[in-house]
Design an enzyme around this catalytic site. Structure first.
Site, PDB file in Angstrom:
ATOM      1  N   CYS A   2       0.895  -1.290  -0.172  1.00  0.00           N
ATOM      2  CA  CYS A   2      -0.277   0.445  -0.027  1.00  0.00           C
ATOM      3  C   CYS A   2       1.002   1.285   0.026  1.00  0.00           C
ATOM      4  O   CYS A   2       2.024   0.847   0.122  1.00  0.00           O
ATOM      5  CB  CYS A   2      -1.390  -0.149   1.641  1.00  0.00           C
ATOM      6  SG  CYS A   2      -2.187  -1.457   0.956  1.00  0.00           S
ATOM      7  N   ARG A  27       3.041   0.815  -5.739  1.00  0.00           N
ATOM      8  CA  ARG A  27       3.064   0.238  -3.644  1.00  0.00           C
ATOM      9  C   ARG A  27       1.839  -1.029  -3.921  1.00  0.00           C
ATOM     10  O   ARG A  27       1.700  -1.695  -2.884  1.00  0.00           O
ATOM     11  CB  ARG A  27       3.261   0.615  -2.957  1.00  0.00           C
ATOM     12  CG  ARG A  27       4.402   2.244  -3.428  1.00  0.00           C
ATOM     13  CD  ARG A  27       4.365   2.540  -2.062  1.00  0.00           C
ATOM     14  NE  ARG A  27       4.216   2.293  -0.065  1.00  0.00           N
ATOM     15  CZ  ARG A  27       5.700   1.676  -0.198  1.00  0.00           C
ATOM     16  NH1 ARG A  27       6.390   2.248  -0.825  1.00  0.00           N
ATOM     17  NH2 ARG A  27       5.272   1.257   1.245  1.00  0.00           N
ATOM     18  N   TRP A  75      -2.394  -2.522  -1.653  1.00  0.00           N
ATOM     19  CA  TRP A  75      -2.418  -3.802  -2.515  1.00  0.00           C
ATOM     20  C   TRP A  75      -3.052  -4.789  -0.818  1.00  0.00           C
ATOM     21  O   TRP A  75      -3.070  -4.228   0.423  1.00  0.00           O
ATOM     22  CB  TRP A  75      -1.173  -4.047  -2.163  1.00  0.00           C
ATOM     23  CG  TRP A  75      -0.293  -5.484  -3.124  1.00  0.00           C
ATOM     24  CD1 TRP A  75      -0.304  -5.767  -3.886  1.00  0.00           C
ATOM     25  CD2 TRP A  75      -0.743  -6.589  -2.143  1.00  0.00           C
ATOM     26  NE1 TRP A  75      -0.381  -6.824  -4.216  1.00  0.00           N
ATOM     27  CE2 TRP A  75      -0.221  -7.733  -3.231  1.00  0.00           C
ATOM     28  CE3 TRP A  75      -0.561  -6.789  -1.507  1.00  0.00           C
ATOM     29  CZ2 TRP A  75       0.070  -8.963  -2.596  1.00  0.00           C
ATOM     30  CZ3 TRP A  75       0.540  -7.934  -0.325  1.00  0.00           C
ATOM     31  CH2 TRP A  75       0.790  -9.221  -0.894  1.00  0.00           C
ATOM     32  N   ASN A 101      -1.066   1.611   5.923  1.00  0.00           N
ATOM     33  CA  ASN A 101       0.075   0.820   5.379  1.00  0.00           C
ATOM     34  C   ASN A 101       0.870  -0.410   6.221  1.00  0.00           C
ATOM     35  O   ASN A 101       1.463   0.331   7.867  1.00  0.00           O
ATOM     36  CB  ASN A 101       1.009   1.780   4.509  1.00  0.00           C
ATOM     37  CG  ASN A 101       1.823   0.765   3.827  1.00  0.00           C
ATOM     38  OD1 ASN A 101       1.716  -0.163   3.908  1.00  0.00           O
ATOM     39  ND2 ASN A 101       3.387   0.965   3.975  1.00  0.00           N
ATOM     40  N   GLY A 102       0.521  -1.602   6.457  1.00  0.00           N
ATOM     41  CA  GLY A 102       0.876  -1.960   6.907  1.00  0.00           C
ATOM     42  C   GLY A 102       0.209  -3.798   7.277  1.00  0.00           C
ATOM     43  O   GLY A 102      -0.776  -3.860   6.903  1.00  0.00           O
ATOM     44  N   GLU A 481      17.099 -14.697 -11.942  1.00  0.00           N
ATOM     45  CA  GLU A 481      16.857 -13.461 -12.454  1.00  0.00           C
ATOM     46  C   GLU A 481      15.920 -13.298 -13.615  1.00  0.00           C
ATOM     47  O   GLU A 481      14.832 -12.574 -13.705  1.00  0.00           O
ATOM     48  CB  GLU A 481      17.857 -12.845 -12.640  1.00  0.00           C
ATOM     49  CG  GLU A 481      17.027 -10.455 -12.565  1.00  0.00           C
ATOM     50  CD  GLU A 481      15.739 -10.028 -11.626  1.00  0.00           C
ATOM     51  OE1 GLU A 481      15.559  -9.645 -12.116  1.00  0.00           O
ATOM     52  OE2 GLU A 481      16.227 -11.307 -10.671  1.00  0.00           O
ATOM     53  N   LYS A 485      11.909 -11.918 -13.771  1.00  0.00           N
ATOM     54  CA  LYS A 485      11.182 -11.035 -14.710  1.00  0.00           C
ATOM     55  C   LYS A 485      10.399 -11.328 -15.966  1.00  0.00           C
ATOM     56  O   LYS A 485       9.427 -10.967 -15.729  1.00  0.00           O
ATOM     57  CB  LYS A 485      12.716 -10.209 -15.715  1.00  0.00           C
ATOM     58  CG  LYS A 485      13.373  -9.178 -14.632  1.00  0.00           C
ATOM     59  CD  LYS A 485      12.699  -8.155 -14.292  1.00  0.00           C
ATOM     60  CE  LYS A 485      13.173  -7.923 -13.366  1.00  0.00           C
ATOM     61  NZ  LYS A 485      13.003  -8.675 -11.802  1.00  0.00           N
ATOM     62  N   GLU A 488       7.163 -12.407 -14.406  1.00  0.00           N
ATOM     63  CA  GLU A 488       6.448 -11.495 -12.907  1.00  0.00           C
ATOM     64  C   GLU A 488       5.411 -10.525 -13.979  1.00  0.00           C
ATOM     65  O   GLU A 488       4.379  -9.709 -13.274  1.00  0.00           O
ATOM     66  CB  GLU A 488       6.965 -10.834 -12.083  1.00  0.00           C
ATOM     67  CG  GLU A 488       8.279  -9.766 -12.390  1.00  0.00           C
ATOM     68  CD  GLU A 488       9.707  -9.381 -11.560  1.00  0.00           C
ATOM     69  OE1 GLU A 488       8.523  -9.594 -10.421  1.00  0.00           O
ATOM     70  OE2 GLU A 488      10.363  -9.041 -11.803  1.00  0.00           O
ATOM     71  N   HIS A 504      18.681 -34.519 -14.340  1.00  0.00           N
ATOM     72  CA  HIS A 504      17.522 -35.334 -12.904  1.00  0.00           C
ATOM     73  C   HIS A 504      16.720 -35.165 -12.928  1.00  0.00           C
ATOM     74  O   HIS A 504      15.974 -34.412 -11.731  1.00  0.00           O
ATOM     75  CB  HIS A 504      19.076 -35.062 -11.893  1.00  0.00           C
ATOM     76  CG  HIS A 504      20.015 -34.685 -11.968  1.00  0.00           C
ATOM     77  ND1 HIS A 504      20.717 -36.499 -11.599  1.00  0.00           N
ATOM     78  CD2 HIS A 504      21.894 -34.025 -12.041  1.00  0.00           C
ATOM     79  CE1 HIS A 504      22.505 -36.562 -11.405  1.00  0.00           C
ATOM     80  NE2 HIS A 504      22.854 -34.843 -11.938  1.00  0.00           N
ATOM     81  N   LYS A 603       5.291  -2.453  -5.416  1.00  0.00           N
ATOM     82  CA  LYS A 603       6.884  -3.020  -5.746  1.00  0.00           C
ATOM     83  C   LYS A 603       8.001  -3.146  -3.894  1.00  0.00           C
ATOM     84  O   LYS A 603       8.996  -3.428  -3.954  1.00  0.00           O
ATOM     85  CB  LYS A 603       7.248  -1.635  -5.852  1.00  0.00           C
ATOM     86  CG  LYS A 603       8.461  -0.814  -5.798  1.00  0.00           C
ATOM     87  CD  LYS A 603       8.966  -1.381  -7.433  1.00  0.00           C
ATOM     88  CE  LYS A 603      10.883  -0.904  -7.499  1.00  0.00           C
ATOM     89  NZ  LYS A 603      11.535  -1.304  -8.722  1.00  0.00           N
TER      90      LYS A 603
END
Length: 608
Positions: A2, A27, A75, A101-102, A481, A485, A488, A504, A603
């Protein structure tokens, strides 16, 4: 997760709040709302979906009167992203509005007690308990009521509160969630991030955990958890507002990919003086490296993958064992850490909840700590023994790009710095490796310039149901990485595998036309990776290889090739990732994805 913002002054609050929320949308962006006070009446407008919906509902704020207000972009954690669950939340009597926020960890107990006391809940959120508690404890002093409520809350929070009975102030409080105050002339602000403020003021006050701010249009007063006034320093934000704008690019992500040569240069150049690495600004020049028996790198997401790439360089140049641990695992693992452990903590925002908790756990066990962060004044920056800022500038797209490469650049410098102090790198090697690091901006620019065919390659692969990335050693670290990318922002199932592990089990997934992206830039293991390419092609795979521009063998065996300027393998990861970021971008664009704001992501992960 958020983002929250607040304004008090002489201007109309709603347009300013909406502008701030747009800057904070990275956010969280599943719902948004504003509460604005006018003539001692609080009006709340909130919607599910993007902030654009809120702008439409309020006519860009023109329909909402008042010069004091708070805003929130969400969020979702507790309750679905609906209009009702969107913030701000109002008290039952309509006198108080709250943004948060939290996460309030004890909200269930608080909610049950409030219901027993006759309070009615509209939403399924944890946040709503805050506004009802404020109503319960208010006796004419908003700051006193918020102090009381904060003492009852367990968890993380950054909170902004307005009260109809005190229409000349906002009260804000922080505990384990980012919050800063913007100081203006005849107006003041608060926000989760400086990006929401820089178009209005560059003067900010960073709140510490447990601190409260009482904000009027003329003054900002800060208090500790006991109500005692605290003297705070006003800091100056020195980056340009244009750094938080798209600058003609279609997406922030594409802009930030192209900013990487400059960002990496800004990271490394000030730390090289007279051909010597200088970390004096981080008080690292006198670090007792001879008392380090092991190094642990901890982080989350892309920062963790930067650590995976950095591990190879640290061990190669320093000859010290290095572990890379996910912060969410390290914090609960009862880690074997003592005063001979060096903990390297990596976080773009400096507010990643799991990383903060892991860092605190390790510090309690005696570890020395170095933080690699971008955001000045962030929590991780403050609690570390030594902080190295990446100086990457604002990164708005949710999927990090320049955050990753600047973190890697710091790890390269740090590896060479420690290796030289330990005597593991001689003078000639030091000069050679330092030249390689200084050449990173040029080589990153070359990797951007020499792959004009990536959009066409993306058209070929964008319909794939799955993409496999393979590599060995440093190539495997980059593959981790690169796969992140891709998944996401394009929503394609993308996985990275150590190429030597194909036999394997993983090779069972290879069939006709299965795309495999093979990273072939670790020259010591090049022939091994070529063998893996042959294996997957024998089973019908189509291979996109990533290799140095003069490597004819890769071009002869792969279906498609992405090329890089030739660089020393030790430092190749920061160059190798660039075209793979572009590949993910163009695949996502082909698939019509919301590139800067991928679904379900935000983010800055400030909750566990």
């Amino acid at each position: 997760m958020c983002g929250i913002v607040g304004y008090i002054g002489n201007q109309s609050a709603a347009p300013i709040l909406l502008d701030g929320l747009k800057k904070l949308e990275y956010r969280g962006y599943d719902s948004a709302g504003i509460a604005v006070m006018n003539n001692r009446t609080i009006s709340v407008n909130k919607v599910s979906g993007r902030i654009a919906n809120l702008c439409e509902k309020t006519n860009d704020g023109k329909n909402v009167k008042g010069c004091i207000g708070i805003g929130h972009t969400r969020w979702a954690t507790h309750g679905a992203p609906t209009d009702i669950n969107a913030h701000p939340h109002l008290s039952n009597d309509g006198r108080f509005a709250v943004v948060h926020n939290g996460i309030i960890e004890n909200y269930i107990d608080l909610r049950e007690k409030l219901i027993e006391n006759g309070y009615h809940f509209e939403s399924q959120t944890d946040t709503e308990v805050i506004v009802h508690l404020i109503e319960k404890y208010y006796d004419g002093d908003l700051k006193k009521a918020v102090l009381k409520v904060a003492s009852k809350l367990e968890g993380s929070y950054a909170i902004g509160v307005v009260c109809a009975d005190e229409p000349d102030k906002i009260v804000a409080v922080r505990e384990y969630s980012p919050l800063l105050i913007g100081v203006g002339i005849d107006e003041n602000f608060f926000a989760s991030d400086v990006t929401a403020l820089v178009s209005h003021t560059r003067n900010v006050i960073y709140l510490e955990d447990g601190e409260f701010a009482e904000i009027t249009k003329d003054e900002v007063s800060v208090f500790d958890s006991t109500g005692k006034k605290v003297e705070k320093t006003v800091s100056r934000i020195n980056w340009d507002i244009q750094a938080a704008e798209k600058g003609g690019f279609e997406h922030f992500m594409l802009k930030e990919i192209n900013e990487q040569p400059g960002a990496v240069k800004a990271t490394i150049t000030p730390r090289i003086k007279d051909d010597t690495i200088d970390f004096s600004e981080s008080n690292l020049n006198d670090l007792d490296v001879n008392n380090i028996s092991k190094i642990i790198i901890t982080a989350c997401g892309s920062a963790y993958y930067a650590g995976c790439a950095g591990k190879y360089v640290l061990e190669r140049l320093c000859r010290i064992p290095v572990q890379v641990e996910l912060a969410s695992e390290l914090r609960y693992s009862d880690p074997l850490i003592d005063n001979k452990t060096l903990l390297i903590v990596i976080s773009q925002s400096g507010e990643t909840a799991d990383t903060i908790a892991a860092m605190r756990e390790c510090k309690e066990r005696g570890a020395k700590t170095i933080a690699i962060v971008n955001v000045v004044g962030s929590t991780i920056a403050k609690i570390a023994d030594h902080t190295i800022y990446t100086w990457a500038g604002p990164e708005i797209a949710v999927a990090t790009t320049k955050g990753y490469t600047t973190q890697l650049s710091i790890l390269y410098l740090l590896s060479l710095f420690i290796g030289k102090k330990l005597g593991k790198v001689d003078d000639s090697q030091y000069a050679e490796y330092l030249d390689e690091i200084k050449s990173l901006p040029k080589n990153i620019q070359a990797s951007l310039d020499m792959n004009p065919a990536i959009p066409a390659i993306a058209k070929k692969y964008h319909n794939a149901k799955a993409l496999f990335f393979i590599g060995r050693n440093t190539d495997y670290a980059v593959a981790l990485e690169a796969a992140l990318k891709m998944k996401e922002i394009s929503y394609i199932h993308a996985e990275s595998y150590a190429a030597g592990e194909l036999k394997h089990g993983t090779i069972a997934l290879i069939d006709d036309h299965q795309p495999v992206i093979a990273l072939c830039c670790n020259e010591a293991l090049f022939e091994k990776t070529i063998s893996n390419i042959v294996e997957v092609k024998a089973r019908g795979a189509e291979v996109l290889a990533v290799s140095f521009e003069d490597n004819q063998k890769t071009a002869a065996i792969a279906d498609d090739v992405i090329t890089l300027p030739r660089v020393n393998t030790i430092f190749s990861s920061a160059v190798e990732i660039i075209p793979l970021q572009l590949l993910a971008y163009y695949v996502a664009k082909e698939n019509g994805c919301d590139i800067d704001k991928p679904k379900n992501l935000a983010k800055s992960v400030t909750v566990e």
